[in-house]
Design a protein around this motif. Structure first.
Motif, PDB file in Angstrom:
ATOM      1  N   GLU A  20       6.916   2.708  -3.115  1.00 52.35           N
ATOM      2  CA  GLU A  20       6.565   1.335  -2.792  1.00 52.35           C
ATOM      3  C   GLU A  20       6.915   1.021  -1.346  1.00 52.35           C
ATOM      4  N   ILE A  38       9.907  -6.203  -2.042  1.00 55.52           N
ATOM      5  CA  ILE A  38       8.528  -6.200  -1.561  1.00 55.52           C
ATOM      6  C   ILE A  38       8.138  -7.665  -1.457  1.00 55.52           C
ATOM      7  N   VAL A  54       2.398  -0.375  -4.268  1.00 59.25           N
ATOM      8  CA  VAL A  54       3.234   0.226  -5.305  1.00 59.25           C
ATOM      9  C   VAL A  54       2.408   1.236  -6.095  1.00 59.25           C
ATOM     10  N   GLU A 108       5.454   5.697   1.773  1.00 62.12           N
ATOM     11  CA  GLU A 108       6.431   4.692   2.185  1.00 62.12           C
ATOM     12  C   GLU A 108       6.547   4.548   3.701  1.00 62.12           C
ATOM     13  N   THR A 179      12.556  -3.717  -5.718  1.00 58.48           N
ATOM     14  CA  THR A 179      12.033  -2.360  -5.600  1.00 58.48           C
ATOM     15  C   THR A 179      12.990  -1.401  -6.313  1.00 58.48           C
TER      16      THR A 179
END
Length: 182
Positions: A20, A38, A54, A108, A179
């Motif tokens: 994510e 997030i 995600v 990421e 997260t």
């Protein structure tokens, strides 16, 4: 919906291996893959936009594709814990968060500029044009649950790459989700 049990003829599988990040128009070259939250936001004038990305590693259940007569995906859901929201009772209700299946590869380390300098667009190239789900006004501290069965079935069948979802808004407010790092 209560979790299914083997007695129901359904064996639940939880997937926790998640990738994510968020991408921000105001920080277009910065990666946020190690963040504890997030954020998904869209300023009124559209100059400050943050999108969340995600995806889950589904290799643990990829066996479903190999044994279709024995196993199938009855349902799949995405659960996101909302930590904060800038929506207040005296403010307008914000637009729903749209979750579009990602088509473009990302990780990421991806940034706003990784997607042509304008974030992820639901254009059928970077992300699906039609939203897979919407999250409408989640309360801070609540779990937002979305049905993602169709996407997961498509990914496990090999009909589309598993690049997860982009979470985005088209107007105010701001939402924060926890997260795996939190």
């Amino acid at each position: 919906t209560p979790a299914p049990t083997p007695d129901d003829g359904i064996m639940p599988i939880w997937v926790y291996d998640v990738t994510e990040t968020e991408i921000r128009s105001r920080d277009p070259n910065t990666a946020f893959g190690n963040s504890f939250l997030i954020t998904v936001e869209h300023s009124d004038d559209g100059t400050d936009v943050t999108q969340g990305l995600v995806k889950f590693d589904l290799s643990a259940i990829a066996i479903v594709g190999d044994l279709p007569d024995l196993l199938s995906v009855a349902w799949a859901r995405l659960e996101l814990l909302t930590t904060t929201s800038t929506t207040h009772p005296w403010e307008k209700v914000g637009s729903p968060i749209s979750g579009h299946a990602m088509l473009a590869a990302w990780n990421e380390s991806s940034t706003w500029n990784s997607f042509g300098g304008d974030g992820v667009q639901p254009d059928g190239v970077e992300a699906a044009a039609e939203a897979s789900f919407e999250i409408v006004d989640p309360d801070g501290g609540s779990v937002a649950i979305s049905d993602v069965t169709a996407d997961v079935r498509r990914w496990l069948a090999g009909d589309a790459p598993n690049e997860g979802w982009v979470l985005s808004l088209t107007q105010n407010p701001e939402w924060d989700f926890t997260t795996a790092e939190s």
